[in-house]
Design a protein around this motif. Structure first.
Motif, PDB file in Angstrom:
ATOM      1  N   ILE A  83      40.926  34.578  34.732  1.00 34.60           N
ATOM      2  CA  ILE A  83      41.253  35.587  33.723  1.00 34.60           C
ATOM      3  C   ILE A  83      40.685  36.974  34.035  1.00 34.60           C
ATOM      4  CG2 ILE A  83      41.529  33.835  31.936  1.00 34.60           C
ATOM      5  CD1 ILE A  83      38.839  34.710  30.758  1.00 34.60           C
ATOM      6  N   MET A  84      40.025  37.097  35.178  1.00 31.52           N
ATOM      7  CA  MET A  84      39.425  38.383  35.552  1.00 31.52           C
ATOM      8  C   MET A  84      39.818  38.759  36.970  1.00 31.52           C
ATOM      9  SD  MET A  84      35.533  37.888  34.135  1.00 31.52           S
ATOM     10  CE  MET A  84      35.135  39.599  34.479  1.00 31.52           C
ATOM     11  N   GLU A  85      39.702  40.047  37.274  1.00 29.88           N
ATOM     12  CA  GLU A  85      39.841  40.476  38.659  1.00 29.88           C
ATOM     13  C   GLU A  85      38.568  40.067  39.392  1.00 29.88           C
ATOM     14  OE1 GLU A  85      41.012  44.536  39.293  1.00 29.88           O
ATOM     15  OE2 GLU A  85      42.398  44.467  37.591  1.00 29.88           O
ATOM     16  N   THR A  86      38.731  39.367  40.520  1.00 29.62           N
ATOM     17  CA  THR A  86      37.566  38.842  41.227  1.00 29.62           C
ATOM     18  C   THR A  86      37.614  39.181  42.708  1.00 29.62           C
ATOM     19  OG1 THR A  86      38.644  36.721  41.640  1.00 29.62           O
ATOM     20  CG2 THR A  86      37.311  36.892  39.639  1.00 29.62           C
ATOM     21  N   ASN A  87      36.464  39.049  43.327  1.00 31.20           N
ATOM     22  CA  ASN A  87      36.315  39.161  44.772  1.00 31.20           C
ATOM     23  C   ASN A  87      36.612  37.794  45.386  1.00 31.20           C
ATOM     24  OD1 ASN A  87      35.284  41.952  44.870  1.00 31.20           O
ATOM     25  ND2 ASN A  87      33.571  41.093  43.731  1.00 31.20           N
ATOM     26  N   PRO A  88      36.725  37.699  46.722  1.00 26.93           N
ATOM     27  CA  PRO A  88      37.005  36.408  47.363  1.00 26.93           C
ATOM     28  C   PRO A  88      36.024  35.289  47.018  1.00 26.93           C
ATOM     29  CG  PRO A  88      37.362  38.181  48.922  1.00 26.93           C
ATOM     30  CD  PRO A  88      36.752  38.801  47.684  1.00 26.93           C
ATOM     31  N   ASP A  89      34.773  35.622  46.653  1.00 25.16           N
ATOM     32  CA  ASP A  89      33.782  34.593  46.297  1.00 25.16           C
ATOM     33  C   ASP A  89      33.797  34.262  44.800  1.00 25.16           C
ATOM     34  OD1 ASP A  89      32.610  36.858  45.195  1.00 25.16           O
ATOM     35  OD2 ASP A  89      30.679  36.582  46.188  1.00 25.16           O
ATOM     36  N   ASN A  90      34.814  34.715  44.089  1.00 24.45           N
ATOM     37  CA  ASN A  90      34.987  34.543  42.640  1.00 24.45           C
ATOM     38  C   ASN A  90      34.099  35.441  41.792  1.00 24.45           C
ATOM     39  OD1 ASN A  90      37.095  32.695  42.641  1.00 24.45           O
ATOM     40  ND2 ASN A  90      35.732  30.940  42.676  1.00 24.45           N
ATOM     41  N   SER A  91      33.212  36.225  42.398  1.00 26.24           N
ATOM     42  CA  SER A  91      32.410  37.151  41.597  1.00 26.24           C
ATOM     43  C   SER A  91      33.355  38.184  40.985  1.00 26.24           C
ATOM     44  CB  SER A  91      31.354  37.837  42.460  1.00 26.24           C
ATOM     45  OG  SER A  91      31.960  38.657  43.449  1.00 26.24           O
ATOM     46  N   PRO A  92      33.048  38.638  39.769  1.00 28.58           N
ATOM     47  CA  PRO A  92      33.915  39.639  39.165  1.00 28.58           C
ATOM     48  C   PRO A  92      33.840  40.955  39.933  1.00 28.58           C
ATOM     49  CG  PRO A  92      31.982  39.264  37.795  1.00 28.58           C
ATOM     50  CD  PRO A  92      31.921  38.274  38.905  1.00 28.58           C
ATOM     51  N   VAL A  93      34.979  41.617  40.034  1.00 31.64           N
ATOM     52  CA  VAL A  93      34.982  42.965  40.592  1.00 31.64           C
ATOM     53  C   VAL A  93      34.201  43.822  39.603  1.00 31.64           C
ATOM     54  CG1 VAL A  93      36.401  44.963  41.153  1.00 31.64           C
ATOM     55  CG2 VAL A  93      37.176  42.666  41.782  1.00 31.64           C
ATOM     56  N   THR A  94      33.114  44.414  40.065  1.00 28.07           N
ATOM     57  CA  THR A  94      32.286  45.242  39.191  1.00 28.07           C
ATOM     58  C   THR A  94      32.062  46.611  39.818  1.00 28.07           C
ATOM     59  OG1 THR A  94      30.216  44.443  40.158  1.00 28.07           O
ATOM     60  CG2 THR A  94      31.025  43.282  38.218  1.00 28.07           C
ATOM     61  N   LYS A  95      31.849  47.570  38.945  1.00 30.79           N
ATOM     62  CA  LYS A  95      31.500  48.916  39.368  1.00 30.79           C
ATOM     63  C   LYS A  95      30.308  49.345  38.521  1.00 30.79           C
ATOM     64  CE  LYS A  95      35.921  50.183  41.081  1.00 30.79           C
ATOM     65  NZ  LYS A  95      35.979  49.864  42.411  1.00 30.79           N
ATOM     66  N   PRO A  96      29.181  49.661  39.165  1.00 26.48           N
ATOM     67  CA  PRO A  96      28.034  50.136  38.389  1.00 26.48           C
ATOM     68  C   PRO A  96      28.352  51.493  37.761  1.00 26.48           C
ATOM     69  CG  PRO A  96      27.569  50.204  40.748  1.00 26.48           C
ATOM     70  CD  PRO A  96      28.919  49.607  40.587  1.00 26.48           C
ATOM     71  N   LEU A  97      27.778  51.734  36.617  1.00 28.39           N
ATOM     72  CA  LEU A  97      27.996  52.995  35.915  1.00 28.39           C
ATOM     73  C   LEU A  97      26.684  53.764  35.818  1.00 28.39           C
ATOM     74  CD1 LEU A  97      30.265  51.632  33.050  1.00 28.39           C
ATOM     75  CD2 LEU A  97      30.986  52.876  35.100  1.00 28.39           C
ATOM     76  N   GLU A  98      26.788  55.055  35.928  1.00 24.56           N
ATOM     77  CA  GLU A  98      25.623  55.934  35.848  1.00 24.56           C
ATOM     78  C   GLU A  98      25.386  56.349  34.406  1.00 24.56           C
ATOM     79  OE1 GLU A  98      24.230  60.399  37.329  1.00 24.56           O
ATOM     80  OE2 GLU A  98      26.126  59.567  38.017  1.00 24.56           O
ATOM     81  N   GLU A  99      24.163  56.208  33.953  1.00 24.41           N
ATOM     82  CA  GLU A  99      23.817  56.674  32.607  1.00 24.41           C
ATOM     83  C   GLU A  99      23.723  58.189  32.617  1.00 24.41           C
ATOM     84  OE1 GLU A  99      19.816  56.522  30.168  1.00 24.41           O
ATOM     85  OE2 GLU A  99      20.839  54.577  30.110  1.00 24.41           O
ATOM     86  N   VAL A 100      24.432  58.828  31.702  1.00 23.58           N
ATOM     87  CA  VAL A 100      24.378  60.283  31.608  1.00 23.58           C
ATOM     88  C   VAL A 100      23.823  60.760  30.278  1.00 23.58           C
ATOM     89  CG1 VAL A 100      26.209  60.664  33.310  1.00 23.58           C
ATOM     90  CG2 VAL A 100      26.818  60.414  30.897  1.00 23.58           C
TER      91      VAL A 100
END
Length: 104
Positions: A83-100
């Motif tokens: 149900i999520m976009e994942t990488n080949p190892d099944n980890s979720p595709v994530t993007k870190p976010l910068e606190e502003v």
């Protein structure tokens, strides 16, 4: 104590299933997160873009996204992969976010 935030991506049409699975989070996964120092963990959904926004407090060295070598986490990733976009190892595709901005 530090805070981290990141975004992930839910496949369209899976909001209710995502919520259902997280409402029944496995006790062993919750325990692992807590023992690793992760607390106040929230995930929000932008329904227009299917973007999930996660934020957590960390009293330690690793966020939940850095626990990928743990078998419990790997099993959870596999459980969520349909149900999520994942990488080949099944980890979720994530993007870190910068606190502003932060207000106590």
């Amino acid at each position: 104590m530090s805070r981290v935030s990141f975004k992930m991506y839910l496949k369209p049409g899976y909001k209710e299933e995502y919520k259902k699975r997280h409402d029944a989070i496995w006790p062993e996964l919750k325990k692992l997160l807590q023992e690793t120092g992760i607390s106040n963990y929230s995930i929000f959904l932008d329904e227009e873009t299917h973007t999930l926004f996660g934020v957590q407090e960390i009293d330690g060295n690793a966020s939940s996204q850095q626990l990928g070598s743990n078998p419990i986490v790997q099993k959870w990733w596999a459980f969520m992969a349909d149900i999520m976009e994942t990488n080949p190892d099944n980890s979720p595709v994530t993007k870190p976010l910068e606190e502003v901005f932060y207000m106590e």
